[in-house]
Motif scaffolding. Sequence first.
Motif, PDB file in Angstrom:
ATOM      1  N   VAL A 177       0.857  -1.189   0.000  1.00 20.01           N
ATOM      2  CA  VAL A 177       0.000   0.000   0.000  1.00 20.01           C
ATOM      3  C   VAL A 177       0.896   1.244   0.000  1.00 20.01           C
ATOM      4  O   VAL A 177       1.848   1.334   0.780  1.00 20.01           O
ATOM      5  CB  VAL A 177      -0.932   0.011   1.229  1.00 20.01           C
ATOM      6  N   PHE A 178       0.579   2.188  -0.862  1.00 20.89           N
ATOM      7  CA  PHE A 178       1.432   3.356  -1.065  1.00 20.89           C
ATOM      8  C   PHE A 178       0.831   4.593  -0.403  1.00 20.89           C
ATOM      9  O   PHE A 178      -0.397   4.746  -0.334  1.00 20.89           O
ATOM     10  CB  PHE A 178       1.612   3.615  -2.569  1.00 20.89           C
ATOM     11  N   GLU A 179       1.718   5.474   0.068  1.00 17.97           N
ATOM     12  CA  GLU A 179       1.291   6.774   0.586  1.00 17.97           C
ATOM     13  C   GLU A 179       0.992   7.688  -0.601  1.00 17.97           C
ATOM     14  O   GLU A 179       1.885   7.996  -1.401  1.00 17.97           O
ATOM     15  CB  GLU A 179       2.382   7.390   1.464  1.00 17.97           C
ATOM     16  N   GLN A 180      -0.244   8.116  -0.731  1.00 16.63           N
ATOM     17  CA  GLN A 180      -0.678   8.832  -1.922  1.00 16.63           C
ATOM     18  C   GLN A 180       0.089  10.144  -2.136  1.00 16.63           C
ATOM     19  O   GLN A 180       0.514  10.449  -3.257  1.00 16.63           O
ATOM     20  CB  GLN A 180      -2.177   9.107  -1.844  1.00 16.63           C
ATOM     21  N   THR A 181       0.279  10.908  -1.087  1.00 16.54           N
ATOM     22  CA  THR A 181       0.947  12.210  -1.222  1.00 16.54           C
ATOM     23  C   THR A 181       2.374  12.044  -1.731  1.00 16.54           C
ATOM     24  O   THR A 181       2.821  12.771  -2.628  1.00 16.54           O
ATOM     25  CB  THR A 181       0.941  12.962   0.121  1.00 16.54           C
ATOM     26  N   GLN A 182       3.111  11.094  -1.163  1.00 18.38           N
ATOM     27  CA  GLN A 182       4.490  10.840  -1.591  1.00 18.38           C
ATOM     28  C   GLN A 182       4.531  10.372  -3.037  1.00 18.38           C
ATOM     29  O   GLN A 182       5.384  10.781  -3.826  1.00 18.38           O
ATOM     30  CB  GLN A 182       5.137   9.788  -0.685  1.00 18.38           C
ATOM     31  N   LEU A 183       3.602   9.507  -3.381  1.00 17.58           N
ATOM     32  CA  LEU A 183       3.537   8.961  -4.735  1.00 17.58           C
ATOM     33  C   LEU A 183       3.333  10.077  -5.752  1.00 17.58           C
ATOM     34  O   LEU A 183       4.038  10.159  -6.771  1.00 17.58           O
ATOM     35  CB  LEU A 183       2.391   7.953  -4.796  1.00 17.58           C
ATOM     36  N   GLU A 184       2.394  10.946  -5.484  1.00 16.38           N
ATOM     37  CA  GLU A 184       2.100  12.025  -6.420  1.00 16.38           C
ATOM     38  C   GLU A 184       3.240  13.030  -6.493  1.00 16.38           C
ATOM     39  O   GLU A 184       3.449  13.666  -7.533  1.00 16.38           O
ATOM     40  CB  GLU A 184       0.766  12.688  -6.038  1.00 16.38           C
ATOM     41  N   ALA A 185       4.011  13.155  -5.412  1.00 16.74           N
ATOM     42  CA  ALA A 185       5.203  14.012  -5.446  1.00 16.74           C
ATOM     43  C   ALA A 185       6.246  13.435  -6.400  1.00 16.74           C
ATOM     44  O   ALA A 185       6.902  14.177  -7.147  1.00 16.74           O
ATOM     45  CB  ALA A 185       5.791  14.159  -4.042  1.00 16.74           C
ATOM     46  N   VAL A 186       6.388  12.114  -6.425  1.00 15.32           N
ATOM     47  CA  VAL A 186       7.304  11.464  -7.378  1.00 15.32           C
ATOM     48  C   VAL A 186       6.811  11.697  -8.808  1.00 15.32           C
ATOM     49  O   VAL A 186       7.595  12.028  -9.703  1.00 15.32           O
ATOM     50  CB  VAL A 186       7.425   9.950  -7.080  1.00 15.32           C
ATOM     51  N   PHE A 187       5.523  11.532  -9.034  1.00 10.27           N
ATOM     52  CA  PHE A 187       4.973  11.735 -10.377  1.00 10.27           C
ATOM     53  C   PHE A 187       5.252  13.155 -10.888  1.00 10.27           C
ATOM     54  O   PHE A 187       5.491  13.354 -12.077  1.00 10.27           O
ATOM     55  CB  PHE A 187       3.459  11.491 -10.385  1.00 10.27           C
ATOM     56  N   SER A 188       5.232  14.118  -9.986  1.00 11.08           N
ATOM     57  CA  SER A 188       5.419  15.515 -10.397  1.00 11.08           C
ATOM     58  C   SER A 188       6.834  15.789 -10.901  1.00 11.08           C
ATOM     59  O   SER A 188       7.066  16.808 -11.554  1.00 11.08           O
ATOM     60  CB  SER A 188       5.095  16.454  -9.228  1.00 11.08           C
ATOM     61  N   THR A 189       7.767  14.889 -10.623  1.00  7.77           N
ATOM     62  CA  THR A 189       9.159  15.089 -11.061  1.00  7.77           C
ATOM     63  C   THR A 189       9.474  14.369 -12.373  1.00  7.77           C
ATOM     64  O   THR A 189      10.567  14.515 -12.909  1.00  7.77           O
ATOM     65  CB  THR A 189      10.137  14.582  -9.989  1.00  7.77           C
ATOM     66  N   LEU A 190       8.535  13.589 -12.885  1.00  9.32           N
ATOM     67  CA  LEU A 190       8.815  12.757 -14.050  1.00  9.32           C
ATOM     68  C   LEU A 190       8.922  13.583 -15.326  1.00  9.32           C
ATOM     69  O   LEU A 190       8.114  14.482 -15.570  1.00  9.32           O
ATOM     70  CB  LEU A 190       7.722  11.695 -14.221  1.00  9.32           C
ATOM     71  N   ASN A 191       9.903  13.248 -16.151  1.00 13.02           N
ATOM     72  CA  ASN A 191      10.056  13.867 -17.475  1.00 13.02           C
ATOM     73  C   ASN A 191       9.937  12.754 -18.514  1.00 13.02           C
ATOM     74  O   ASN A 191      10.927  12.157 -18.937  1.00 13.02           O
ATOM     75  CB  ASN A 191      11.405  14.574 -17.577  1.00 13.02           C
ATOM     76  N   VAL A 192       8.697  12.434 -18.878  1.00 13.56           N
ATOM     77  CA  VAL A 192       8.423  11.296 -19.762  1.00 13.56           C
ATOM     78  C   VAL A 192       7.415  11.714 -20.831  1.00 13.56           C
ATOM     79  O   VAL A 192       6.732  12.727 -20.710  1.00 13.56           O
ATOM     80  CB  VAL A 192       7.872  10.087 -18.973  1.00 13.56           C
ATOM     81  N   GLU A 193       7.342  10.894 -21.882  1.00 12.72           N
ATOM     82  CA  GLU A 193       6.353  11.146 -22.937  1.00 12.72           C
ATOM     83  C   GLU A 193       4.949  10.893 -22.408  1.00 12.72           C
ATOM     84  O   GLU A 193       4.014  11.609 -22.712  1.00 12.72           O
ATOM     85  CB  GLU A 193       6.657  10.249 -24.141  1.00 12.72           C
ATOM     86  N   ARG A 194       4.854   9.825 -21.598  1.00 14.06           N
ATOM     87  CA  ARG A 194       3.569   9.569 -20.943  1.00 14.06           C
ATOM     88  C   ARG A 194       3.759   8.536 -19.839  1.00 14.06           C
ATOM     89  O   ARG A 194       4.681   7.742 -19.842  1.00 14.06           O
ATOM     90  CB  ARG A 194       2.522   9.160 -21.952  1.00 14.06           C
ATOM     91  N   MET A 195       2.847   8.581 -18.870  1.00 18.35           N
ATOM     92  CA  MET A 195       2.842   7.631 -17.764  1.00 18.35           C
ATOM     93  C   MET A 195       1.389   7.269 -17.468  1.00 18.35           C
ATOM     94  O   MET A 195       0.511   8.126 -17.450  1.00 18.35           O
ATOM     95  CB  MET A 195       3.498   8.247 -16.520  1.00 18.35           C
ATOM     96  N   LYS A 196       1.155   5.978 -17.253  1.00 21.51           N
ATOM     97  CA  LYS A 196      -0.150   5.519 -16.783  1.00 21.51           C
ATOM     98  C   LYS A 196       0.087   4.621 -15.579  1.00 21.51           C
ATOM     99  O   LYS A 196       1.076   3.882 -15.534  1.00 21.51           O
ATOM    100  CB  LYS A 196      -0.889   4.728 -17.874  1.00 21.51           C
TER     101      LYS A 196
END
Length: 336
Positions: free
Chosen positions: A264-283
Amino acid sequence: MNSDNVPIKGVPTNIITGFLGVGKTSVILNLMKNKPSNERWAVLVNEFGEIGVDGSLFSGQQSTQQQVFIREVPGGCMCCAAGLPMQIALNQLLSEAKPDRLLIEPTGLGHPKEVLQVLSTDYYRELLSLQKNITLVDARNLSDARYTEHETFNQQIMIADTVVGHKCDLYCADEAASLDAYVEKVGRPNTRVIFAQHGNVPFEEFEDTADIDAALGHHHHHHHHGQEKPMASELPMPESGVLKATNKGEGFLSVGWRFAANKVFEQTQLEAVFSTLNVERMKAVFITSNGIFGYNLTKDGLTKVELDECVESRIELIATELEEHLESKLLDCLQG
């Protein structure tokens, strides 16, 4: 058609294609909202990566109780290896769903002409009634040679009966006109161009018979892949509860992970990681401390939707270069 005794015949079928991040899944989900309650619909979705996320995103928002049936073909272009991955999945889906309509979403990096060739064979001629091919295009990409010089991007326009200029609310003044001109140059003489936003494409655009002969022309694109191997989406979960898979082709790389359901993941931390991604796309679909969520990251930003269910957490990224330490960052988001 939804009686077990009625043979499957002439199922109205649309291919909905378009390059990475253009909004194909949003269009299909919007179509589902207008599905007649007495009809059974089937969706065959193909992904470039091997993990397979789209099936979970669809299933988390639709269910067989709503008479929507979903089958996934991960691992690149589903028409490869003489179309066998696609044919197996399609045949299983038709047998299970006995649908009143079939929607096919090839990967944004797949070859839609090859998919059409499989669907046009004698075997499928009676089973399916091929309706208009719909290609989504973000007209903002027409100024980027990575798109206009990419064979798949142009092939998607060549096979279209209708090109949808999607995300038109984000265009600058001349970008819609640029799309009209580009389709006139690359597409077929009778290709229709319309514009839409937020996945809202009128259902009537999906009706009427496709011009298959014009879409296929006389060109056959051969592409070759390595030896067949089991897809990461189907492998048993290792004891570690983490499974990683990579893929590459068409000038892009993909990396993805599956995480066991007890992680089970901590949602806030997870979304903070997503905000740093430099990708064409992520799902992604993640089981978090606040519930189950689906995520979609494109150049226009991160969107999320709460899901009813998912079997396990999954994430897939596509880029020209991939970050080295992403797995450890994701694992750092696990709940204490």
